[in-house]
Design a protein around this motif. Sequence first.
Motif, PDB file in Angstrom:
ATOM      1  N   ALA A 114      77.255  24.096  82.191  1.00  0.00           N
ATOM      2  CA  ALA A 114      78.633  23.964  82.682  1.00  0.00           C
ATOM      3  C   ALA A 114      78.713  22.891  83.761  1.00  0.00           C
ATOM      4  CB  ALA A 114      79.122  25.305  83.219  1.00  0.00           C
ATOM      5  N   SER A 156      78.811  25.345  73.609  1.00  0.00           N
ATOM      6  CA  SER A 156      79.087  25.120  75.028  1.00  0.00           C
ATOM      7  C   SER A 156      79.518  23.687  75.315  1.00  0.00           C
ATOM      8  CB  SER A 156      77.852  25.480  75.863  1.00  0.00           C
ATOM      9  OG  SER A 156      76.703  24.772  75.401  1.00  0.00           O
ATOM     10  N   ASN A 216      86.913  20.782  74.046  1.00  0.00           N
ATOM     11  CA  ASN A 216      87.639  21.942  73.517  1.00  0.00           C
ATOM     12  C   ASN A 216      88.001  21.747  72.043  1.00  0.00           C
ATOM     13  OD1 ASN A 216      88.584  24.562  74.011  1.00  0.00           O
ATOM     14  ND2 ASN A 216      90.681  23.838  74.275  1.00  0.00           N
ATOM     15  N   LEU A 266      83.317  22.914  76.572  1.00  0.00           N
ATOM     16  CA  LEU A 266      83.525  22.448  77.936  1.00  0.00           C
ATOM     17  C   LEU A 266      83.999  21.007  77.998  1.00  0.00           C
ATOM     18  CD1 LEU A 266      80.308  24.012  79.494  1.00  0.00           C
ATOM     19  CD2 LEU A 266      82.645  24.749  79.935  1.00  0.00           C
ATOM     20  N   THR A 277      78.106  19.371  82.152  1.00  0.00           N
ATOM     21  CA  THR A 277      79.209  18.912  81.308  1.00  0.00           C
ATOM     22  C   THR A 277      80.406  18.478  82.139  1.00  0.00           C
ATOM     23  OG1 THR A 277      78.469  20.460  79.597  1.00  0.00           O
ATOM     24  CG2 THR A 277      80.654  19.515  79.338  1.00  0.00           C
TER      25      THR A 277
END
Length: 281
Positions: free
Chosen positions: A104, A220, A227, A224, A107
Amino acid sequence: MVAPAILYVLLLVGLPFLLAVYYSVSAYTIYDPSWHFVGLSNFRQIVSNPVFQDTLANTFLFTFGSQFLGLVLGKFGALLLMRPFPGRTIVRALIILPWAVPIALATVAWEWMFDSLYSVINWTLISLGIITRSEAPNWLGNPHLAMLCVIVVNAWRFFPFAIVIFLAGMTSIPQDVIDAATVDGAGFWRRNYQIVLPMIMPIVAVGLIFGIVFTFTDLSVVFLLTNGGPVGATSVLGFEGFQVGIVSGDVSHGAAISLFMLPVLFFVVVGMLRFIRRREI
């Protein structure tokens, strides 16, 4: 001693898999939780859906594109790290950061780098005079560039693992073999691609199996960074299954989309394992 690991696999892998099979052959949704057996109709419906067909093509492009790029970067990175230079130990430790940094956080950093207004990539190209401000690409707004972006980010995640795999294989080759090839007149490229690479191919294939399985089932990076956009250009099977099954509430079709990955991965893994076995023989 093995019982905790078996219990862990059964609870966190086996049970969700059985639930996915249970839901995929039903008409279960969050709006109609009653269970009705429908057989394979969910699979027939998703296969005939053009959106699913595009998503499947995106998944193959995303998986094999990022794995190929990651292997190329890993190969050249391993060759550089095999050479002695000041600070090599520190560089070897730092090179694992893309693999260790939470996805997360990484990204979000890449999202700023690809931002349409504040992209450091665009500003660098403009400063060097390669492009003008009006020619600056909208990385995440263009369907083709968006797919390239998610491939690059996933390859960036994968290439430290590839470096470790290549280093492990290259350091296991006896130096006598390399010296004999050098004496026989083999140059750098011939030694690497006709001697070293065939010898370490089983090790590389094992790492590639893990990379393909993890990437094929991953959502993921796409979730992130883009979408699934723009207009579904970067949607992959994991993301599509999440959108249909969780966000839209159509649990049965979402489970069918997720399970569609199973036979594909099965054939890929079996093919790679057979390749490894032939190489070892």
